[in-house]
Every structure is written in C-alpha cells, then in structure tokens.
Design an enzyme around this catalytic site. Sequence first.
Site, mmCIF file in Angstrom:
data_model
loop_
_atom_site.group_PDB
_atom_site.id
_atom_site.type_symbol
_atom_site.label_atom_id
_atom_site.label_comp_id
_atom_site.label_asym_id
_atom_site.label_seq_id
_atom_site.Cartn_x
_atom_site.Cartn_y
_atom_site.Cartn_z
ATOM 1 N N ASN A 188 0.855 -1.178 0.000
ATOM 2 C CA ASN A 188 0.000 0.000 0.000
ATOM 3 C C ASN A 188 0.898 1.237 0.000
ATOM 4 O O ASN A 188 1.387 1.669 1.044
ATOM 5 C CB ASN A 188 -0.894 -0.053 1.249
ATOM 6 C CG ASN A 188 -1.911 1.067 1.268
ATOM 7 O OD1 ASN A 188 -1.771 2.075 0.584
ATOM 8 N ND2 ASN A 188 -2.947 0.891 2.069
ATOM 9 N N ARG B 134 -2.210 -1.596 -3.811
ATOM 10 C CA ARG B 134 -3.150 -0.487 -3.922
ATOM 11 C C ARG B 134 -2.634 0.397 -5.062
ATOM 12 O O ARG B 134 -1.470 0.806 -5.055
ATOM 13 C CB ARG B 134 -3.164 0.310 -2.628
ATOM 14 C CG ARG B 134 -3.949 1.569 -2.757
ATOM 15 C CD ARG B 134 -3.826 2.420 -1.512
ATOM 16 N NE ARG B 134 -4.552 3.661 -1.726
ATOM 17 C CZ ARG B 134 -4.203 4.807 -1.171
ATOM 18 N NH1 ARG B 134 -3.166 4.881 -0.381
ATOM 19 N NH2 ARG B 134 -4.908 5.893 -1.397
ATOM 20 N N HIS C 173 -10.757 6.550 -2.503
ATOM 21 C CA HIS C 173 -11.052 5.813 -1.254
ATOM 22 C C HIS C 173 -11.988 4.635 -1.522
ATOM 23 O O HIS C 173 -12.682 4.169 -0.613
ATOM 24 C CB HIS C 173 -11.736 6.701 -0.184
ATOM 25 C CG HIS C 173 -10.859 7.766 0.403
ATOM 26 N ND1 HIS C 173 -11.347 8.999 0.737
ATOM 27 C CD2 HIS C 173 -9.552 7.774 0.747
ATOM 28 C CE1 HIS C 173 -10.373 9.740 1.244
ATOM 29 N NE2 HIS C 173 -9.263 9.016 1.256
ATOM 30 N N ARG D 200 -6.467 19.838 2.680
ATOM 31 C CA ARG D 200 -7.045 20.100 1.348
ATOM 32 C C ARG D 200 -8.342 20.873 1.498
ATOM 33 O O ARG D 200 -9.107 20.644 2.443
ATOM 34 C CB ARG D 200 -7.345 18.777 0.633
ATOM 35 C CG ARG D 200 -6.149 18.182 -0.053
ATOM 36 C CD ARG D 200 -6.490 16.838 -0.662
ATOM 37 N NE ARG D 200 -5.792 15.777 0.033
ATOM 38 C CZ ARG D 200 -6.100 14.484 -0.063
ATOM 39 N NH1 ARG D 200 -7.103 14.094 -0.808
ATOM 40 N NH2 ARG D 200 -5.408 13.584 0.588
ATOM 41 N N GLU E 244 -8.479 -1.483 4.582
ATOM 42 C CA GLU E 244 -8.141 -1.456 3.158
ATOM 43 C C GLU E 244 -7.173 -2.577 2.779
ATOM 44 O O GLU E 244 -7.326 -3.225 1.749
ATOM 45 C CB GLU E 244 -7.553 -0.091 2.785
ATOM 46 C CG GLU E 244 -8.621 0.994 2.761
ATOM 47 C CD GLU E 244 -8.053 2.391 2.853
ATOM 48 O OE1 GLU E 244 -7.471 2.725 3.908
ATOM 49 O OE2 GLU E 244 -8.189 3.152 1.887
#
Length: 411
Positions: free
Chosen positions: A7, A105, A193, A254, A397
């Site tokens: 990942n 990923r 995501h 962000r 994940e």
Amino acid sequence: MKILVMNAGSSSQKSCLYDLSGNSSGNGKEQLSEQPPQPLWQAEIDWTHQSGVAELKVKTQQQSLKEEIPFESRSPVMAYMLETLWSGPTQVIAAATEISGVGHRVVHGGQQYQDSVKITPEVKQTIADLATLAPVHNPVNLEGIEAIEAILGDVPQVAVFDTAFHARMPEAAAVYPVPYEWLKQGIRRYGFHGTSHRYCAQRTAQLLDRPLQDLRIVTCHLGNGCSLAAIQAGQSIDTTMGFTPLDGLMMGSRSGSIDPGILLYLMRQEGYTVEKLESVLNKGSGLLGVSGVSNDMRSVMEAIEAGNVQAKLAVEIYIHRLKQCIGSMIASLGGLDVLVFTAGVGENAPQIRAGACEAFAYLGLQLDLERNAQSPRDQLISSPDSTIPVLIIHTQEDWTIAWDCWNLLRE
Ligand code: ADP
C-alpha cells in the site's frame, strides 16, 4: 494462501503479509466475509522522516524493529524492507517462501478498470499512462510493482484501484457540467477511497445481518483525506471526491470544493502560478488553512479548548460541509438505511459525528450519545429507537486488497 499487500502512498509505504488459509470455502466470487486475521508481518517506510533519511518499522507477532535508512532512490529501501521477511521469525520466513500473490493499492485506474485485475505488461502500461491523472501516486505504485518483480520474480500480482468502486457511477453523477469535449479528455468524476467505501459497505451488511442488495448506505471516510460515498445495492452511485482527491469535503490540509472563480481571481489579480495554487489547495487549506494550527483534528480540538477562535471556525466549517454533503448523498440515494463513519476522524471523533448527525434528527436519526462518546469499533452508535442505524466501522483497506488478490488468483 499467503498474500503480500503493498500500500504505497506519497509519503509512506505500508506492507503486510496475510495468511488466508482456511478462507477457501464455497465456490465462485465471494463477498468479504471474514474478520481480518492479524497479519504475520507488517512493515512501514516513512519517506518524510528526515530529508534523505527514511524510517523503517517492522512488526511481527513476536518482535518489532525500527531503523533509519539514508536513501537516494526508493527501490533499494523497498528491497531492504522486503528482505526483512526472510530475516524474521521462522513462521514469517516459512510464510514468505510461500507467497502466492501480491496485491497492490493503485490510486488511479481511470475508466479502464472497474474491478481489481491481475497485473500484466498492458496493465502496467495503463497505470503508467494514468500518471497524467495521478502524478504523485501512480508512479509510486508502479515502483512497488517493479520492486516485487525484481525480488519475487514472476509471482502473480494484482492491482486494486482506489477509483474502481466508483467506476460504474451513473453518468449524471460522473460527468461535469462543462463542454462535452472535456469528457473525451478524461475530465470526469472518478472518486477515490473506493477500497475503504467498498469494505465498509460489505461490513455494514455483515454487522446488520441484512443483504447488501437491500441497503442504501452513506459511508463517511474521514481521515487526512475525506470523502463520502452513496452506496445502493453494493454499488457506488455518487461520491464527493471528483476528477482529483481535492473535490468535496473539507479535509486536513485540502480545501475540498471551492468556487473555481476563486482560482481565476487569484491567477488574474495576484499572479498565482499553477504550482502555488496546487500547493495551497492541497497542503495549506482545510483544517490547517483555516485554523492556522494543524491538519490534525486532535490538535485543532485542543486549540479550541485553549480558546482559539480560528480553530473553532475550522471545525464548524468541517461539520457544516459534512452535513451538506451527507444530505446530497441521501438525495442521490432517495433515502437512507444506514450511516457509517470510518477512518481516523470518523472512527475517533465523537464531536464530529454528533455534529453531523444532529442535522438528520428530522429524519428520526438519533445517536446514543454515551455509545458515541466511547467510539466503539464495528458497532452501532445510534439509539435503539433511531429510524436510521449509525455505525462506526474500522476500515480495513489492506485486508480488502488481500481478499481481492485471493479471489482473483484462486480462479
Ligand atoms: P489517512 O487518511 O492518512 O489514512 P487516518 O485515517 O489515519 O489518515 O486519519 C488521520 C486523521 O485522524 C488525523 O489527522 C487526525 O486528525 C484524526 N484522528 C486520529 N485520532 C483521532 C482522535 N482520537 N480524535 C480526533 N481525530 C483523530
């Protein structure tokens, strides 16, 4: 089956080794149906530890180590990290020699990939081509794939895309209201995501003991990056992130969605360059930009306790936008059967969950404030008479990547 998961992010490389033996019940493509086992081995490289020095942490069920590694390029550090598989406890060495697949990923799969795929030279080329859409992430993901090729030879590899779960969104949700030709250039809403939203949807059905097919779910992934997904019958039909992960909710550093006219104004009046805008919107906005304190929700909350007015405003905006966006996801779904919170803030910040849920009291949604305050993992936090259940789910994940890899490789 032993599966290695890679990942890679812009600032870190996380990896883990799972033993999925005993999951091979049933035929055909299975839904995620098991709680993750403890990984046999976990490693993390922090590329930003110090300038030119990475920090490697390795953890097995028996031991853990931490090391600083000077580096000029990332590949030798990744190779070194993977070598620790063969220098650890005998149980890990035995599993490492039996690795049957590696799941990666990969941030951007564009419109090309709606599901996870086995990596071939063509898939690698597409990932490289899509670097125009994800210039920070896709090259790093490719580096990971090539590091594995160099070390493990022709072990099968699988790409699990952050965008894939959203790739079947209806056009009305995916296409921007701009000249139609832009769509042909690939300018559309991709969403990110996806692996986390997909895991949460499947886990929700499992926890509520209801068919995923029957559920309209809004999943709130609130980490450093934040996004919502509107999930109907297990499919993402809308999401808040868009062409890039800058869109939608207010995040740690962000901005989320802002009037594009602001960018034009800053370019025209203040001479902002593309680089400056990119940096301010990604690294100097959100909680950090408004509070002036931090991108970390915990520090912003502490600043509020100390009377910091900007920190208070930052959290008020965060909650306001979260409510707005949950409302728009409910509208896309035409109703709501369950609301889910996940990731760092979603799993750990009761005030944020309570602030967002308050807006939906008119639907009969009611939190159990005591349970909410405890932030229980993979449990309900709504009161028994709430019309809509609310869940906290610990996102997994890496486990989802391992599961996809297993599903594809056993076929
Ligand atoms: P990433 O998006 O990098 O995977 P995480 O999902 O780990 O990030 O979320 C990180 C964020 O979670 C941190 O920036 C922090 O703001 C928030 N967080 C973690 N623990 C808590 C807590 N106890 N209370 C409030 N916020 C928290």
